[in-house]
Design a protein around this motif. Structure first.
Motif, PDB file in Angstrom:
ATOM      1  N   GLY A   1       0.252  -5.766   6.072  1.00 49.60           N
ATOM      2  CA  GLY A   1       0.943  -4.445   5.666  1.00 49.60           C
ATOM      3  C   GLY A   1       1.861  -3.761   6.644  1.00 49.60           C
ATOM      4  N   ARG A   2       1.061  -2.902   7.636  1.00 46.42           N
ATOM      5  CA  ARG A   2       1.798  -1.791   8.271  1.00 46.42           C
ATOM      6  C   ARG A   2       2.646  -2.583   9.327  1.00 46.42           C
ATOM      7  NH1 ARG A   2      -3.782   1.310   8.982  1.00 46.42           N
ATOM      8  NH2 ARG A   2      -4.466  -0.892   8.509  1.00 46.42           N
TER       9      ARG A   2
ATOM     10  N   PRO B   1      -6.464 -10.852   6.034  1.00 43.04           N
ATOM     11  CA  PRO B   1      -5.888  -9.413   6.486  1.00 43.04           C
ATOM     12  C   PRO B   1      -5.961  -9.341   7.824  1.00 43.04           C
ATOM     13  CG  PRO B   1      -7.808  -8.836   5.298  1.00 43.04           C
ATOM     14  CD  PRO B   1      -7.960 -10.704   5.397  1.00 43.04           C
TER      15      PRO B   1
ATOM     16  N   ASP C   1       0.768  -1.257  -0.163  1.00 47.75           N
ATOM     17  CA  ASP C   1       0.086   0.004  -0.053  1.00 47.75           C
ATOM     18  C   ASP C   1       0.936   1.479   0.006  1.00 47.75           C
ATOM     19  OD1 ASP C   1      -2.382  -1.564   0.120  1.00 47.75           O
ATOM     20  OD2 ASP C   1      -2.198  -1.673   2.261  1.00 47.75           O
TER      21      ASP C   1
ATOM     22  N   LYS D   1       0.738  -7.936  -2.619  1.00 44.52           N
ATOM     23  CA  LYS D   1      -0.676  -7.580  -3.166  1.00 44.52           C
ATOM     24  C   LYS D   1      -0.495  -6.005  -3.461  1.00 44.52           C
ATOM     25  CE  LYS D   1      -3.861  -6.495   0.082  1.00 44.52           C
ATOM     26  NZ  LYS D   1      -4.764  -5.275  -0.399  1.00 44.52           N
TER      27      LYS D   1
ATOM     28  N   ARG E   1      -1.480  -8.991  13.154  1.00 49.16           N
ATOM     29  CA  ARG E   1      -1.107  -8.377  13.895  1.00 49.16           C
ATOM     30  C   ARG E   1      -0.115  -9.139  14.836  1.00 49.16           C
ATOM     31  NH1 ARG E   1      -2.007  -5.252  10.727  1.00 49.16           N
ATOM     32  NH2 ARG E   1      -2.783  -3.169  10.728  1.00 49.16           N
TER      33      ARG E   1
ATOM     34  N   GLN F   1      -6.959  -1.377  12.232  1.00 49.17           N
ATOM     35  CA  GLN F   1      -7.331  -2.590  12.230  1.00 49.17           C
ATOM     36  C   GLN F   1      -7.794  -3.066  13.790  1.00 49.17           C
ATOM     37  OE1 GLN F   1      -7.861  -4.209   9.846  1.00 49.17           O
ATOM     38  NE2 GLN F   1      -6.192  -4.772   8.699  1.00 49.17           N
TER      39      GLN F   1
ATOM     40  N   THR G   1     -13.936  -5.652   5.578  1.00 50.59           N
ATOM     41  CA  THR G   1     -13.712  -5.884   7.178  1.00 50.59           C
ATOM     42  C   THR G   1     -13.988  -4.211   7.608  1.00 50.59           C
ATOM     43  OG1 THR G   1     -11.392  -5.153   6.791  1.00 50.59           O
ATOM     44  CG2 THR G   1     -12.232  -7.724   7.022  1.00 50.59           C
TER      45      THR G   1
HETATM   46  O1  C5P Z   1      -3.646  -3.280   8.391  1.00 49.75           O
HETATM   47  P1  C5P Z   1      -2.495  -3.694   7.437  1.00 49.75           P
HETATM   48  O2  C5P Z   1      -1.589  -2.611   6.787  1.00 49.75           O
HETATM   49  O3  C5P Z   1      -1.976  -4.791   7.598  1.00 49.75           O
HETATM   50  O4  C5P Z   1      -3.518  -4.050   6.364  1.00 49.75           O
HETATM   51  C1  C5P Z   1      -3.037  -4.822   5.189  1.00 49.75           C
HETATM   52  C2  C5P Z   1      -4.225  -4.990   4.083  1.00 49.75           C
HETATM   53  O5  C5P Z   1      -5.393  -5.435   4.996  1.00 49.75           O
HETATM   54  C3  C5P Z   1      -4.604  -3.908   3.392  1.00 49.75           C
HETATM   55  O6  C5P Z   1      -3.860  -3.705   2.205  1.00 49.75           O
HETATM   56  C4  C5P Z   1      -6.285  -4.040   3.121  1.00 49.75           C
HETATM   57  O7  C5P Z   1      -6.452  -4.455   1.900  1.00 49.75           O
HETATM   58  C5  C5P Z   1      -6.614  -4.832   4.395  1.00 49.75           C
HETATM   59  N1  C5P Z   1      -7.388  -4.293   5.338  1.00 49.75           N
HETATM   60  C6  C5P Z   1      -8.555  -4.557   5.770  1.00 49.75           C
HETATM   61  N2  C5P Z   1      -9.091  -3.856   6.571  1.00 49.75           N
HETATM   62  C7  C5P Z   1      -8.649  -2.597   7.325  1.00 49.75           C
HETATM   63  C8  C5P Z   1      -7.411  -2.122   6.626  1.00 49.75           C
HETATM   64  C9  C5P Z   1      -6.668  -2.654   5.793  1.00 49.75           C
HETATM   65  O8  C5P Z   1      -8.672  -5.460   5.557  1.00 49.75           O
HETATM   66  N3  C5P Z   1      -9.325  -2.029   8.055  1.00 49.75           N
END
Ligand code: C5P
Length: 241
Positions: free
Chosen positions: A215-216, A182, A20, A42, A185, A195, A124
């Motif tokens: 991701g983060r 996804p 992202d 992704k 953590r 999240q 989500t």
């Molecule tokens: O939160 P993180 O950075 O790990 O997010 C990874 C992926 O999870 C994002 O690219 C998005 O597709 C998905 N996501 C989600 N719900 C959220 C935020 C991100 O499913 N609230």
């Protein structure tokens, strides 16, 4: 590439890094930094709007990475079918569509030999109040399970789902369909973000997830490669249980 079976993927393929980021240069820098620690990426709407989506996809393939095209197609079936035809020979392993029957059937019918179509059941970011506002009065979990069954009936290869639903999905769908999760953590994660319904990598795998999207916790870590390796170790340990 065409004979890759995601169900039999090696443990190190099970971690999918959510790229992202705003442009292909930033994406390539991160992929290079992560090296062998991440083999699956992704790429979603932000990069699609950068204008460099397919150049980046090709670059990832050239560097022996797998690609999850998270484009979440949602339109009338003929348009979705045509869009899936455009992307199916580009080399992505996964593509997402929204989980309405006609859309999923259209996508599944055009996915080709090697690309798997995954359905988004309920985003989500939606909760019960959001569903109520749209006139859907069931619990989020029930809607997720019903739409997941519909996805499989419609010819999709699996679903995107929160780790909280992985166990129920696995018992509802059986062992075949892919569950990609996804909202992961690591237990020692300290970052504050949006999240809320999160699970650890090991718990998601033990509950039946096939792939984890992270991701983060990796991108935002002070040492991203070490953070990715720690998640890989947790995935490997859970798969060995
Ligand atoms: O939160 P993180 O950075 O790990 O997010 C990874 C992926 O999870 C994002 O690219 C998005 O597709 C998905 N996501 C989600 N719900 C959220 C935020 C991100 O499913 N609230």
């Amino acid at each position: 590439m065409s004979h890759y079976d995601p169900k039999l993927a090696p443990p190190r393929d099970r971690l999918i890094l959510a790229l992202d980021v705003a442009d292909a240069d930033s994406a390539r820098a991160l992929v290079t930094e992560l090296g062998d620690a991440v083999r699956f990426y992704k790429i979603g709407l932000e990069l699609a709007m950068s204008g460099e989506y397919f150049q980046l996809l090709d670059w990832l393939l050239q560097h022996d990475k797998r690609v999850f095209a998270d484009l979440k197609f949602y339109d009338v079936p003929a348009t979705v079918a045509a869009a899936v035809r455009q992307v199916r020979n580009r080399g992505a392993t996964f593509l997402t569509v929204h989980g309405d029957r006609a859309i999923m059937e259209a996508a599944a019918s055009e996915k080709g030999e090697s690309m798997r179509v995954l359905a988004v059941t309920v985003l989500t970011s939606l909760d019960k109040a959001d569903l109520e506002e749209m006139g859907i009065h069931d619990d989020v979990r029930d809607v997720v399970l019903r739409r997941a069954q519909l996805a499989v009936e419609s010819g999709c290869d699996g679903v995107i789902a929160s780790g909280h639903e992985a166990k129920d999905l696995r018992s509802t769908l059986g062992p075949g369909p892919l569950v990609v999760t996804p909202g992961i953590r690591p237990a020692d994660n300290t970052s504050q973000d949006d999240q809320k319904r999160i699970v650890t990598p090991g718990a998601a795998i033990l509950d039946g997830a096939d792939f984890l999207v992270v991701g983060r916790p990796i991108r935002g870590a002070s040492a991203p490669r070490a953070a990715a390796e720690a998640i890989q170790a947790e995935i490997e340990a859970a798969l060995a249980e």
